[in-house]
Design a protein around this motif. Structure first.
Motif, PDB file in Angstrom:
ATOM      1  N   THR A 236       1.000  -1.232   0.003  1.00 41.08           N
ATOM      2  CA  THR A 236       0.064  -0.125   0.153  1.00 41.08           C
ATOM      3  C   THR A 236       0.971   1.234   0.059  1.00 41.08           C
ATOM      4  O   THR A 236       0.366   2.503  -0.249  1.00 41.08           O
ATOM      5  N   SER A 237       2.360   1.121   0.061  1.00 39.94           N
ATOM      6  CA  SER A 237       3.165   2.285   0.124  1.00 39.94           C
ATOM      7  C   SER A 237       3.236   3.049  -1.441  1.00 39.94           C
ATOM      8  O   SER A 237       3.308   2.177  -2.172  1.00 39.94           O
ATOM      9  N   LYS A 238       3.451   4.225  -1.245  1.00 37.08           N
ATOM     10  CA  LYS A 238       3.751   4.985  -2.408  1.00 37.08           C
ATOM     11  C   LYS A 238       5.377   5.368  -2.340  1.00 37.08           C
ATOM     12  O   LYS A 238       5.832   5.989  -3.271  1.00 37.08           O
ATOM     13  N   SER A 239       6.115   4.929  -1.189  1.00 35.64           N
ATOM     14  CA  SER A 239       7.403   5.234  -1.165  1.00 35.64           C
ATOM     15  C   SER A 239       8.298   4.216  -1.159  1.00 35.64           C
ATOM     16  O   SER A 239       8.038   2.929  -0.765  1.00 35.64           O
ATOM     17  N   GLN A 285       6.586  -3.870  -3.237  1.00 35.47           N
ATOM     18  CA  GLN A 285       5.451  -2.822  -3.317  1.00 35.47           C
ATOM     19  C   GLN A 285       4.681  -3.363  -4.387  1.00 35.47           C
ATOM     20  O   GLN A 285       3.349  -2.661  -4.281  1.00 35.47           O
ATOM     21  N   CYS A 286       4.872  -4.078  -5.489  1.00 36.46           N
ATOM     22  CA  CYS A 286       3.946  -4.434  -6.495  1.00 36.46           C
ATOM     23  C   CYS A 286       3.211  -5.640  -6.361  1.00 36.46           C
ATOM     24  O   CYS A 286       2.595  -6.302  -7.366  1.00 36.46           O
ATOM     25  N   ARG A 323       4.024   7.303   2.807  1.00 38.52           N
ATOM     26  CA  ARG A 323       3.305   8.473   1.910  1.00 38.52           C
ATOM     27  C   ARG A 323       4.644   9.069   1.261  1.00 38.52           C
ATOM     28  O   ARG A 323       4.293  10.186   0.417  1.00 38.52           O
TER      29      ARG A 323
END
Length: 353
Positions: A236-239, A285-286, A323
């Motif tokens: 769920t992270s954008k970083s 992340q993906c 974030r």
């Protein structure tokens, strides 16, 4: 049929079958293996009343790919310095053939770097993520043959009770025996699903006992260590930097709250293998991206509250990090990457000076 040639094609050909779901009592003595249980806790991606996931088994190939990138850049740096630095060599027949060979080597040598950048941008899942759905008593995953990268992922949902676990020895490395889960056609016995967990670093019997305990037993019987399991899944992270911190936090190298502690350790370790760690973070992340399918979403019903499993809650520092707004984390990784690039540039110059 989604099997490699070296695996069984019929359920009777399984190598070393072990207890199927609900057919025998779970050997709880296996859950006392401190080293294996600690490893499984570090690999947990998310655990809650509805589903359990592990971070997809990571593999050493990316180290080879990173090495290939570095070797390629190094090789062409050497070649360019030779061409620029020796005028007589430019006029020789040797240089003509050297350049011809260099041109033919350019494309394959640059391919790993291109693929790496492509992965960073597109964020395609590389390894299969399996969702053990406790509430629904099913296992959901997406499958696509590794060599058919243009083919879309195909959703698979199988009944947990139909799984046949097998300890299949790796034909290429006899020292390891990973856990494999099969589902067969009840009429023909042909294997229709093959779930390859492929975690070579844990006893497969302990891994299966851990999964069975989650799927078949009350929450208080699952040996979950709160210091390794968080309420904030990596996907769920954008970083990218916050996800890269997961590698170190799960090994106790830096604090688990993204507070910015352990800076020097990250500079030392991160500066050496920063690119590989960022690639692994991109992989974390993906992983869930392909699973966001309506047929699976309706099975993932947990609302994030009242989790009976002991997990550490997300901290304000970690919230900002995921974030991309925790500058302690961001600066740490920017400096690590800068050191990494500087060391590599220095090595190339020093070798050719």
């Amino acid at each position: 049929m989604q099997l490699r040639d070296d695996f069984a094609t019929h359920v009777s050909e399984l190598h070393n079958p072990i207890d199927r779901p609900y057919t025998a009592s779970i050997d709880k003595s296996l859950l006392e293996s401190t080293e294996d249980i600690e490893h499984l806790n570090k690999e947990i991606h998310d655990v809650n009343p509805d589903y359990l996931t592990f971070l997809p088994a990571y593999f050493w190939v990316f180290y080879f790919a990173i090495g290939w990138v570095y070797f390629s850049v190094f090789m062409f740096s050497v070649m360019s310095l030779i061409v620029v630095g020796d005028k007589d060599l430019l006029n020789s027949d040797f240089m003509v053939w050297f350049l011809i060979v260099g041109i033919f080597m350019f494309i394959p040598a640059c391919t790993p770097l291109i693929l790496l950048l492509y992965q960073f941008i597109r964020k395609h899942p590389i390894r299969t993520q399996y969702y053990f759905l406790k509430k629904e008593q099913k296992i959901a995953y997406y499958y696509r043959p590794f060599w058919k990268f243009r083919q879309p992922y195909e959703l698979k949902i199988v009944d947990y009770k139909d799984v046949r676990p097998d300890l299949h020895q790796d034909p290429y490395n006899r020292a390891y025996t990973p856990l494999n889960l099969y589902v067969s056609d009840p009429n023909t016995g042909d294997i229709t699903h093959h779930l390859k967990l492929e975690d070579y670093r844990v006893n497969p019997r302990v891994q299966w006992a851990f999964i069975r305990t989650y799927m078949e037993s009350p929450a208080d019987e699952l040996p979950v260590d709160a210091q390794f399991c968080e309420a904030y899944p990596a996907d769920t992270s954008k970083s990218l930097f916050a996800c890269a911190d997961i590698i170190y936090r799960k090994n106790g190298i830096i604090p688990s709250n993204h507070s910015g502690g352990g800076q020097i350790m990250i500079f030392i370790i991160g500066s050496i293998i920063a690119l590989g760690n960022l690639f692994q973070a991109n992989h974390y992340q993906c992983t869930k991206r392909a699973i966001l399918h309506p047929d699976v979403q309706k099975l993932l019903t947990w609302n994030g509250k009242n989790n009976p499993y002991p997990i550490q809650l997300i901290t304000p520092e970690a919230t900002r990090a995921f974030r991309g707004k925790n500058w302690q984390v961001n600066i740490r990784w920017i400096v690590a990457i800068a050191i990494n690039v500087g060391l590599f540039a220095w090595a190339v110059v020093a070798y050719n000076s």
